[in-house]
Design a protein around this motif. Structure first.
Motif, PDB file in Angstrom:
ATOM      1  N   ILE A 148       0.848  -1.188   0.000  1.00  0.00           N
ATOM      2  CA  ILE A 148       0.000   0.000   0.000  1.00  0.00           C
ATOM      3  C   ILE A 148       0.889   1.245   0.000  1.00  0.00           C
ATOM      4  O   ILE A 148       1.890   1.298   0.725  1.00  0.00           O
ATOM      5  CB  ILE A 148      -0.935   0.030   1.229  1.00  0.00           C
ATOM      6  N   TRP A 149       0.517   2.210  -0.821  1.00  0.00           N
ATOM      7  CA  TRP A 149       1.186   3.509  -0.855  1.00  0.00           C
ATOM      8  C   TRP A 149       0.167   4.568  -0.474  1.00  0.00           C
ATOM      9  O   TRP A 149      -0.940   4.595  -1.011  1.00  0.00           O
ATOM     10  CB  TRP A 149       1.748   3.798  -2.249  1.00  0.00           C
ATOM     11  N   ILE A 150       0.561   5.445   0.456  1.00  0.00           N
ATOM     12  CA  ILE A 150      -0.325   6.526   0.887  1.00  0.00           C
ATOM     13  C   ILE A 150       0.318   7.851   0.496  1.00  0.00           C
ATOM     14  O   ILE A 150       1.501   8.110   0.814  1.00  0.00           O
ATOM     15  CB  ILE A 150      -0.574   6.484   2.411  1.00  0.00           C
ATOM     16  N   VAL A 151      -0.437   8.676  -0.209  1.00  0.00           N
ATOM     17  CA  VAL A 151       0.061   9.964  -0.682  1.00  0.00           C
ATOM     18  C   VAL A 151      -1.002  11.026  -0.446  1.00  0.00           C
ATOM     19  O   VAL A 151      -2.148  10.735  -0.100  1.00  0.00           O
ATOM     20  CB  VAL A 151       0.408   9.904  -2.185  1.00  0.00           C
ATOM     21  N   ASP A 152      -0.611  12.280  -0.644  1.00  0.00           N
ATOM     22  CA  ASP A 152      -1.588  13.357  -0.673  1.00  0.00           C
ATOM     23  C   ASP A 152      -2.441  13.190  -1.932  1.00  0.00           C
ATOM     24  O   ASP A 152      -1.927  12.764  -2.974  1.00  0.00           O
ATOM     25  CB  ASP A 152      -0.867  14.706  -0.701  1.00  0.00           C
ATOM     26  N   PRO A 153      -3.730  13.498  -1.881  1.00  0.00           N
ATOM     27  CA  PRO A 153      -4.588  13.281  -3.053  1.00  0.00           C
ATOM     28  C   PRO A 153      -4.112  13.936  -4.332  1.00  0.00           C
ATOM     29  O   PRO A 153      -4.440  13.455  -5.422  1.00  0.00           O
ATOM     30  CB  PRO A 153      -5.942  13.864  -2.595  1.00  0.00           C
ATOM     31  N   VAL A 154      -3.336  15.014  -4.256  1.00  0.00           N
ATOM     32  CA  VAL A 154      -2.886  15.687  -5.482  1.00  0.00           C
ATOM     33  C   VAL A 154      -1.536  15.177  -5.978  1.00  0.00           C
ATOM     34  O   VAL A 154      -1.089  15.569  -7.057  1.00  0.00           O
ATOM     35  CB  VAL A 154      -2.821  17.218  -5.282  1.00  0.00           C
ATOM     36  N   THR A 155      -0.872  14.324  -5.207  1.00  0.00           N
ATOM     37  CA  THR A 155       0.412  13.773  -5.639  1.00  0.00           C
ATOM     38  C   THR A 155       0.211  12.835  -6.823  1.00  0.00           C
ATOM     39  O   THR A 155      -0.634  11.946  -6.776  1.00  0.00           O
ATOM     40  CB  THR A 155       1.095  13.022  -4.483  1.00  0.00           C
TER      41      THR A 155
END
Length: 382
Positions: free
Chosen positions: A56-63
């Motif tokens: 799983i990768w978690i990023v900011d929605p705009v990344t």
């Protein structure tokens, strides 16, 4: 009659070679340009493929990628770790930053900051040094290509002296020491790729502790979809599977217009195949039209004529296809471990084969249209 078709094909060597060359050139252009394109696309998400442990990768929605990153506050890491069925979670930072070697070579590098405790995200293949040395003050690991090429010292006689363990460079006016040389997937851009621990990353970049990415691993047997739903319930977090994040990065990469450029090259290969192979084979058919007329006058039907043409087209098509794909694969082997991108999956082989089949069917149809509409009496009379 099949043997007669082969003799007619081989008997006109110039035309036979011309048709094979046309299909070979079309196959070469289609397969080679497609393989380069796929290789470049796969390099765009090398960050994900080079770090296999998280799912799983978690990023900011705009990344969108490691080149278009919006940082997240450090506190989000604990929020992710508190979610049920998360086995572990770790931060990864990335930033483009200037560096200068001892010999004055200037570059803009891609600097990755890894979790001090776990060093998750470190290179999988170390050629020299140890990953644990990243915890040393100023310790960095550099990719092998940059160490041997772009950051290498060039002596007055032209000899290259690669960057080696113990050498120091200046990163954003801070001293860094090379503690390892690694082998990684090359990026789309040829800038040096450097790894360091987060404590050093903060020193090099004056970072306030924000993170670019959070990588996480779910517990065995956990429902990944359910975990992602809980992550995405936070308004400033966007949880993605490896495949989803790869596709997001690829879509961002394709916005550069590279698909159009390579698409035009593939289209050119198809046009060459239709024009050269179709025209040359049609000309060869016209040269042999008397023989086909004789076969029809002796009782040969349309089915027999069609089989003869299909056999001829099939042989030149297979030869041209094998030569084209063979040269492409040899070229791909020759550029391994270089900055040139190349990826040839089995799907590309099938795609190229289908295009060549369409070219061959068009070529056969063009010739059959002439033969089946021709009155043998007229030809025999001439």
């Amino acid at each position: 009659m099949i043997m007669l078709a082969l003799k007619m094909l081989i008997g006109n060597r110039a035309s036979c070679i011309g048709v094979i060359f046309g299909i070979f050139l079309a196959t070469l252009l289609i397969s080679q340009q497609s393989a380069i394109f796929l290789g470049l696309v796969s390099r765009s998400y090398r960050l994900v493929t080079d770090i296999p442990s998280p799912n799983i990768w978690i990023v900011d929605p705009v990344t969108e990628s490691d080149e278009k990153v919006r940082a997240m506050p450090r506190g989000y890491l604990e929020s992710v770790r508190s979610i049920p069925n998360i086995e572990w979670a770790a931060p990864i930072n990335v930033l483009y930053i200037p560096l200068i070697t001892q010999t004055g070579i200037f570059h803009v590098c891609q600097l990755y900051g890894l979790d001090d405790a776990t060093l998750i995200g470190a290179p999988q293949v170390m050629l020299e040094g140890s990953i644990s040395d990243l915890r040393r003050e100023g310790g960095i690991i550099i990719d092998a290509y940059s160490a041997e090429e772009s950051l290498a010292q060039i002596l007055p006689d032209g000899t290259k002296v690669p960057l080696k363990l113990g050498d120091s460079i200046e990163i954003n006016q801070h001293r860094a020491v090379v503690v390892g040389i690694c082998k990684i997937t090359q990026g789309f851009y040829p800038q040096p790729i450097i790894f360091t621990a987060f404590a050093n990353f903060k020193n090099f970049t004056s970072s306030n502790g924000d993170m670019g990415f959070i990588v996480a691993k779910t517990k065995p047997g956990a429902d990944v979809k359910e975990v992602l739903e809980k992550i995405n319930s936070y308004p400033m977090l966007n949880g993605l599977t490896r495949e989803q994040f790869e596709w997001r990065i690829a879509k961002s990469f394709l916005k550069t217009g590279i698909l159009i450029n390579f698409g035009l090259s593939v289209a050119l290969g198809i046009i060459i195949g239709f024009s050269i192979a179709g025209q040359v084979f049609y000309g060869m058919t016209l040269q042999n039209v008397m023989y086909f007329a004789l076969i029809k006058s002796l009782g040969g039907n349309s089915k027999l004529i069609s089989q003869m043409i299909i056999v001829q087209v099939g042989i030149v098509g297979i030869i041209g296809f094998l030569l084209g794909t063979g040269i492409t694969l040899l070229w791909g082997m020759a550029i391994q471990d270089t900055t040139l991108a190349f990826l040839f999956p089995w799907q590309l082989l099938v795609f190229t084969g289908l295009i060549v089949m369409i070219i061959c069917l068009f070529t056969a149809g063009l010739s059959l249209r002439k033969l089946l509409r021709t009155d043998p009496k007229v030809l025999m009379g001439n």
